[in-house]
Design a protein around this motif. Structure first.
Motif, mmCIF file in Angstrom:
data_model
loop_
_atom_site.group_PDB
_atom_site.id
_atom_site.type_symbol
_atom_site.label_atom_id
_atom_site.label_comp_id
_atom_site.label_asym_id
_atom_site.label_seq_id
_atom_site.Cartn_x
_atom_site.Cartn_y
_atom_site.Cartn_z
ATOM 1 N N LEU A 129 40.845 67.773 75.950
ATOM 2 C CA LEU A 129 41.146 68.132 74.566
ATOM 3 C C LEU A 129 40.608 69.536 74.310
ATOM 4 O O LEU A 129 39.446 69.815 74.616
ATOM 5 C CB LEU A 129 40.505 67.128 73.605
ATOM 6 N N VAL A 130 41.472 70.404 73.787
ATOM 7 C CA VAL A 130 41.046 71.756 73.422
ATOM 8 C C VAL A 130 41.459 72.012 71.980
ATOM 9 O O VAL A 130 42.647 71.948 71.652
ATOM 10 C CB VAL A 130 41.675 72.829 74.334
ATOM 11 N N ALA A 131 40.483 72.273 71.113
ATOM 12 C CA ALA A 131 40.765 72.519 69.696
ATOM 13 C C ALA A 131 40.511 73.987 69.370
ATOM 14 O O ALA A 131 39.477 74.545 69.730
ATOM 15 C CB ALA A 131 39.889 71.633 68.814
ATOM 16 N N ASN B 30 40.856 58.127 77.750
ATOM 17 C CA ASN B 30 41.787 59.225 78.045
ATOM 18 C C ASN B 30 41.109 60.591 78.035
ATOM 19 O O ASN B 30 41.427 61.456 78.848
ATOM 20 C CB ASN B 30 42.932 59.244 77.024
ATOM 21 N N LEU B 31 40.211 60.799 77.073
ATOM 22 C CA LEU B 31 39.634 62.129 76.875
ATOM 23 C C LEU B 31 38.284 62.237 77.583
ATOM 24 O O LEU B 31 37.303 61.648 77.151
ATOM 25 C CB LEU B 31 39.463 62.407 75.374
ATOM 26 N N HIS B 32 38.254 62.988 78.661
ATOM 27 C CA HIS B 32 37.018 63.121 79.445
ATOM 28 C C HIS B 32 36.282 64.421 79.138
ATOM 29 O O HIS B 32 35.072 64.496 79.314
ATOM 30 C CB HIS B 32 37.335 63.056 80.937
ATOM 31 N N TYR B 33 37.036 65.458 78.733
ATOM 32 C CA TYR B 33 36.425 66.773 78.495
ATOM 33 C C TYR B 33 36.967 67.357 77.197
ATOM 34 O O TYR B 33 38.172 67.418 76.987
ATOM 35 C CB TYR B 33 36.733 67.733 79.660
ATOM 36 N N LEU B 34 36.044 67.781 76.321
ATOM 37 C CA LEU B 34 36.427 68.388 75.048
ATOM 38 C C LEU B 34 35.946 69.832 75.000
ATOM 39 O O LEU B 34 34.823 70.132 75.429
ATOM 40 C CB LEU B 34 35.788 67.637 73.869
ATOM 41 N N MET B 35 36.808 70.715 74.503
ATOM 42 C CA MET B 35 36.420 72.107 74.266
ATOM 43 C C MET B 35 36.809 72.477 72.838
ATOM 44 O O MET B 35 37.972 72.308 72.459
ATOM 45 C CB MET B 35 37.120 73.036 75.250
ATOM 46 N N ILE B 36 35.859 72.953 72.065
ATOM 47 C CA ILE B 36 36.108 73.283 70.666
ATOM 48 C C ILE B 36 35.826 74.771 70.454
ATOM 49 O O ILE B 36 34.689 75.227 70.609
ATOM 50 C CB ILE B 36 35.208 72.457 69.707
ATOM 51 N N ASP B 37 36.865 75.522 70.133
ATOM 52 C CA ASP B 37 36.726 76.964 69.908
ATOM 53 C C ASP B 37 36.339 77.225 68.449
ATOM 54 O O ASP B 37 36.589 76.397 67.570
ATOM 55 C CB ASP B 37 38.061 77.637 70.239
ATOM 56 N N GLU B 38 35.753 78.383 68.188
ATOM 57 C CA GLU B 38 35.357 78.805 66.829
ATOM 58 C C GLU B 38 34.545 77.714 66.133
ATOM 59 O O GLU B 38 34.783 77.374 64.970
ATOM 60 C CB GLU B 38 36.604 79.155 65.990
ATOM 61 N N PHE B 39 33.556 77.194 66.846
ATOM 62 C CA PHE B 39 32.790 76.058 66.322
ATOM 63 C C PHE B 39 31.990 76.431 65.078
ATOM 64 O O PHE B 39 31.648 75.567 64.272
ATOM 65 C CB PHE B 39 31.854 75.519 67.416
ATOM 66 N N GLN B 40 31.729 77.732 64.898
ATOM 67 C CA GLN B 40 30.971 78.165 63.710
ATOM 68 C C GLN B 40 31.774 77.962 62.424
ATOM 69 O O GLN B 40 31.228 77.994 61.338
ATOM 70 C CB GLN B 40 30.548 79.640 63.836
ATOM 71 N N CYS C 198 32.124 70.875 75.121
ATOM 72 C CA CYS C 198 31.808 72.298 75.205
ATOM 73 C C CYS C 198 32.236 72.945 73.898
ATOM 74 O O CYS C 198 33.412 72.875 73.528
ATOM 75 C CB CYS C 198 32.560 72.913 76.394
ATOM 76 N N VAL C 199 31.300 73.534 73.178
ATOM 77 C CA VAL C 199 31.660 74.241 71.943
ATOM 78 C C VAL C 199 31.454 75.737 72.158
ATOM 79 O O VAL C 199 30.514 76.170 72.811
ATOM 80 C CB VAL C 199 30.867 73.728 70.711
ATOM 81 N N VAL C 200 32.393 76.504 71.597
ATOM 82 C CA VAL C 200 32.403 77.951 71.793
ATOM 83 C C VAL C 200 32.448 78.603 70.421
ATOM 84 O O VAL C 200 33.187 78.155 69.543
ATOM 85 C CB VAL C 200 33.665 78.381 72.586
ATOM 86 N N GLY C 201 31.672 79.655 70.244
ATOM 87 C CA GLY C 201 31.732 80.332 68.946
ATOM 88 C C GLY C 201 30.703 81.434 68.848
ATOM 89 O O GLY C 201 29.954 81.708 69.795
#
Length: 954
Positions: free
Chosen positions: A53-55, A224-234, A255-258
């Motif tokens: 999952l990539v948000a 189903n969802l083993h890996y999550l990445m969330i962009d612009e977490f701020q 994994c959160v990115v921001g």
């Protein structure tokens, strides 16, 4: 695996297990790192794409990421289904989860999804129910207009949703203001349920409830969802953080990115605490942290400037730090020896700012390396104020085109003024019926009357004589309407396009944003008209209702759009249109970069953004204790906003203002106090000749692969390329018609039957249940589409479904129902929605339902060939994407009563290859904007709204 990754980027890519926080400074290659991380998971860790999952924060970012990931995997010859990968905004992912599990929610099929205007208009139409609640005047000013009340109410209702406040608890509050908010929210929830509607905030709330109340769905998602990445977490809010942690489950591969320094959306409910507190959500030491602080975008002096900007603010408060302590560093290598942060300002007392800006731009064009105006972006807090609009006009008058889609100019454009003037002329009774009493007045009437005069001036011209006669005839009919017309507002709009005054905007064969603004504005106007007709259930004018609908249209609907402002067209793949300087808000510029960035709005100061009710809610009703000190938030937000602005610049950063020294009441110092330290040491552009030696970057192309399907694209293009041009390329909105309601109803009910069978609940497929499903689908379609079927037509549709059910001996052959499949091609993404049944020898067969009688196969050979090609596209999709072998392809005619309802085609690989080659050729024509037609498809013209235009022009 390095692929150009630096040490920290590589660490971010290869740290896949457990929680990971990536602090990604501006220009640090964040998107590149995300793409490589997804690629690494799939190629090195053998993770299926559907397990990721990539948000992202925006749809545009999702599209760009999807294109880059698909290209990366496509180059490596790795096949995967984009639809199975959860990639999109958090809103779109929540919506997908709701749609996949809709039967467990309050939502029914065909629910209505409201944007912000829809939501406010929805509240406006029901505002009297809210104003009757006790103490409601504590939420908004009693003297405010109903539209303003709806706007204020919308803000508070969304806050309750996004903060997941318990409205039962609010209702029992001792604070009357809080109590009435609870009752308002309860009433709003009832209204949403009655209308089968969702707004953007309740998308998330419904998804959260679904996940909390139905653990079996959450368990399935965890599998189903083993890996999550969330962009612009701020920029995530409370409910989004909750949903993300629920979806992560016990694996905690999140994994959160921001960048906390670029948190800009507090006014929309975002909270910086999500990124600052992320590591503390896990056992000590469990969350890994990677900092991407090498900037590949900006010149070192620009980086130094915005580092120093952040250091000016006090981020410590009561021994607590409210930002991650970091310093952005330039990339290694040579950089131009030039001053790259300068000012372009009007001198105090001279009022020469506009001229100074103009001279700077011309100078950079004539003496410097500026090759395209799109290399320059102006950033403002708002592009709607008079000063900014005045600058845009000043530059355009001097032949520097300005791209400013959010500057509230839509209703001032020539093509819209003429259209509104035409509508005024066509309804000569409006000046009289618009008044609810003798002294009534609305400011917008002055605008309407002015546009009427402008249109009347055009009508007097010799070349518009035909239009004049047509308008006079229609106006006479409308003035004393004796019988129902066969059109309403949208129908009139399409009839106006037959005349040169309007169709000249359609004639230009230009598709770039700068050149196509007029035709895209006409398209947007068509959408406004069809939306009005939808919201008010208007399909024709009647003697009884014409004046009422006229008054609502001008006095309410159009007026609210004018007051709220309407954004013009923005192209996701052309964010800085060639040939124009861009005027953007700082928020709009987030995630973008430009060679030259001019930052204005240096007269502003930190502003308080919260009310007393905000404080009460935060102190007593929020799920968490307050985080940032409320009184400091205005400073934090101010510094973050301008940090984001300054860090958009690649080669040259310009601070710009009309300098001013305060000289009494109503005047202010410009630049304002927060900027003085940074601004005062800057040299003016005309004292800095080294700027002309700068090698300016070109604006990067945003390559977004478009999606094409047989039914929604190829079919329309092959029927009529001109129809494709107007409805698909320019997105004109057709007048709503109910012709497809019958087919949709049959399809949806058969889908209900198939999904019941796939769940192993064949015993539920009874005549009674089928009828219930059918009626539920019909009621929801009617609510959504606002069109109806006669009772005998409903009965015919139901009989088609019942006959289909009756003919099935068992349901074990159903393999998949209405499954979305996509295939990444070299230049586009091929999509389709397919029903599969089990074939012989482990093969699958494709079946497509047609809600009509089986045609004469000989007489309708062309139609059958068309349907066969559609099935061949589906076969190609299934085989290439899933690896399953297709053995047969069927059409099933649910309206066939006497003979075999099937038409079966054997799978022919050569024929499929030929069809796909044709498909590729059509996509190429679409991408090259080749919409020429040799001959009109007369059979289809009579149902096309553009026929009036074509009758005159073809």
């Amino acid at each position: 695996m390095t692929n150009g990754l630096n040490i920290n980027q590589l660490k971010a890519v290869e740290t896949t297990e457990g929680p990971l926080l990536i602090i990604a400074g501006p220009g640090s290659g964040k998107t590149f790192t995300l793409v490589e991380r997804i690629y690494y998971l799939i190629t090195e860790k053998n993770v299926a794409a559907e397990n990721i999952l990539v948000a992202t924060f925006t749809e545009k970012a999702a599209q760009e990421l999807m294109t880059r990931v698909s290209n990366r995997l496509h180059e490596a010859n790795i096949s995967f289904n984009l639809n199975e990968m959860y990639l999109g905004t958090i809103h779109s992912i929540c919506l997908r989860i709701l749609e996949e599990n809709r039967e467990f929610t309050r939502l029914k099929k065909n629910f209505m999804l409201m944007d912000q205007f829809d939501q406010q208009y929805f509240l406006y139409q029901k505002i009297n129910e809210y104003t009757r609640l006790p103490n409601v005047d504590l939420l908004f000013d009693e003297r405010a207009s109903r539209w303003k009340k709806a706007e204020t109410l919308l803000k508070w209702l969304n806050k309750v949703s996004e903060e997941m406040l318990d409205f039962d608890q609010l209702k029992t509050s001792k604070e009357p203001q809080v109590q009435v908010l609870g009752f308002c929210y309860e009433l709003y929830q009832q209204h949403l349920e009655e209308e089968n509607a969702l707004d953007f905030s309740t998308i998330q709330l419904e998804a959260y409830r679904l996940l909390k109340e139905h653990p079996q769905i959450t368990t399935q998602l965890h599998e189903n969802l083993h890996y999550l990445m969330i962009d612009e977490f701020q920029d995530t809010n409370t409910i989004q953080e909750e949903i993300i942690f629920i979806l992560a489950g016990d694996k905690q591969n999140i994994c959160v990115v921001g960048d906390d320094d670029q948190g800009l959306y507090r006014f929309r409910g975002a909270t910086i605490r999500n990124i600052l507190e992320f590591p503390s959500k896990f056992e000590k030491g469990k969350c890994k942290q990677v900092e991407l602080s090498i900037n590949y975008r900006s010149h070192p002096l620009i980086i130094q400037f915005y580092n120093q900007w952040m250091e000016q603010n006090k981020w410590f408060y009561k021994s607590k730090l409210f930002r991650y302590d970091k310093r952005i560093e330039p990339r290694e290598g040579d950089h131009p020896d030039s001053r790259t942060v300068i000012k372009v300002s009007g001198s105090d007392g001279l009022g020469n700012w506009e001229e100074e800006v103009y001279q700077f731009l011309i100078s950079m064009k004539e003496k410097g390396k500026l090759s395209d105006w799109n290399q320059v972006a102006f950033l403002f807090r708002s592009v709607k104020n008079d000063k900014v609009v005045s600058l845009a006009n000043y530059l355009e008058e001097r032949n520097i085109p300005v791209y400013s889609p959010r500057s509230n100019m839509f209703f001032e454009r020539e093509e819209i003024r003429l259209l509104m003037g035409a509508f005024m002329f066509l309804f000569p009774q409006f000046p009289k019926v618009r008044k609810w009493d003798e002294n009534a007045h609305l400011d917008e009437w002055e605008m309407y009357d002015k546009y009427l005069r402008e249109f009347a001036d055009e009508l007097r011209k010799k070349e518009n004589h035909k239009l004049l006669k047509w308008c006079q005839t229609r106006a006479k009919i409308h003035m004393n309407l004796l019988q129902n017309t066969d059109y309403s507002f949208a129908g009139l709009f399409y009839q106006l396009l037959q005349f040169d005054l309007f169709n000249r905007y359609l004639e230009q064969d230009l598709y770039k944003v700068k050149d196509s603004r007029s035709v895209r504005n006409l398209s947007l106007f068509s959408k406004l008209l069809t939306k009005f007709e939808y919201l008010h259930r208007v399909s024709v004018f009647t003697p009884k209702t014409i004046n009422t609908h006229l008054t609502i249209f001008f006095n309410q609907y159009l007026r609210f759009l004018i007051n709220g402002g309407l954004n013009e067209y923005e192209d996701e793949s052309e964010y800085a249109p060639s040939g124009c300087v861009s005027f953007l808000t700082i928020h709009q510029s987030k995630g973008l970069e430009f060679p030259i960035v001019v930052v204005d709005s240096l007269n502003t100061t930190p502003r308080k953004q919260y009310s007393d009710l905000d404080e009460i809610l935060q102190e007593n009703y929020y799920r968490k204790e307050p985080f940032e000190p409320l009184e400091r938030t205005k400073y934090y937000d101010f510094w973050r906003l301008y940090y984001t602005a300054f860090s958009r610049a690649q080669n040259l950063l310009v601070l710009s203002c009309q300098e001013n020294t305060a000289s009494g009441q109503g005047t202010r110092n410009v630049p304002s106090k927060p900027f003085v330290g940074s601004y005062s040491s800057l040299k003016s552009w005309n004292e800095t000749s080294s700027i002309y030696n700068l090698e300016l970057e070109n604006v990067k192309d945003v390559n977004i692969k478009k999606e094409y399907s047989f039914t929604s694209h190829i079919n329309i293009f092959e029927t009529c390329a001109l129809q494709y041009k107007f409805y698909k390329e320019f997105e004109f909105s057709p007048v709503r018609q109910g012709a497809t309601l019958f087919g949709t109803l049959v399809h949806q009910t058969i889908e209900d039957v198939h999904k019941t069978a796939l769940r192993g609940e064949e015993s539920k497929i009874t005549e009674e249940n089928v009828e219930d499903w059918f009626n539920a689908n019909y009621n929801n379609l009617v609510k959504k589409e606002r069109v109806y079927l006669a009772p005998q037509t409903q009965k015919a549709a139901l009989n088609q479904v019942l006959k289909y059910v009756e003919k099935q001996n068992n349901w074990s052959h159903i393999k998949e129902a209405e499954v979305d499949v996509s295939l990444v091609k070299d230049n586009y993404i091929l999509k389709g929605t397919i029903d599969l049944i089990k074939g012989e020898n482990n093969t699958v067969e494709i079946i497509d339902f047609k809600s009509e009688k089986k045609p004469d196969l000989f007489k309708e050979a062309n139609m059958m060939y068309h349907y066969k090609r559609q099935l061949e596209v589906y076969a190609h999709l299934v085989e290439e994407r899933t690896g399953q072998q297709v053995s047969k392809m069927h059409l099933y005619y649910t309206g066939e009563e006497n003979s075999n309802p099937y038409v079966t085609f054997p799978k022919d690989t050569k024929a499929i290859d030929k069809t796909i080659s044709t498909f590729d050729g059509i996509v190429q024509r679409i991408e090259e904007k080749d919409f020429k037609i040799k001959k009109r498809p007369e059979k289809h013209c009579r149902n096309c709204d553009m026929r009036f235009y074509c009758n005159e022009k073809l």
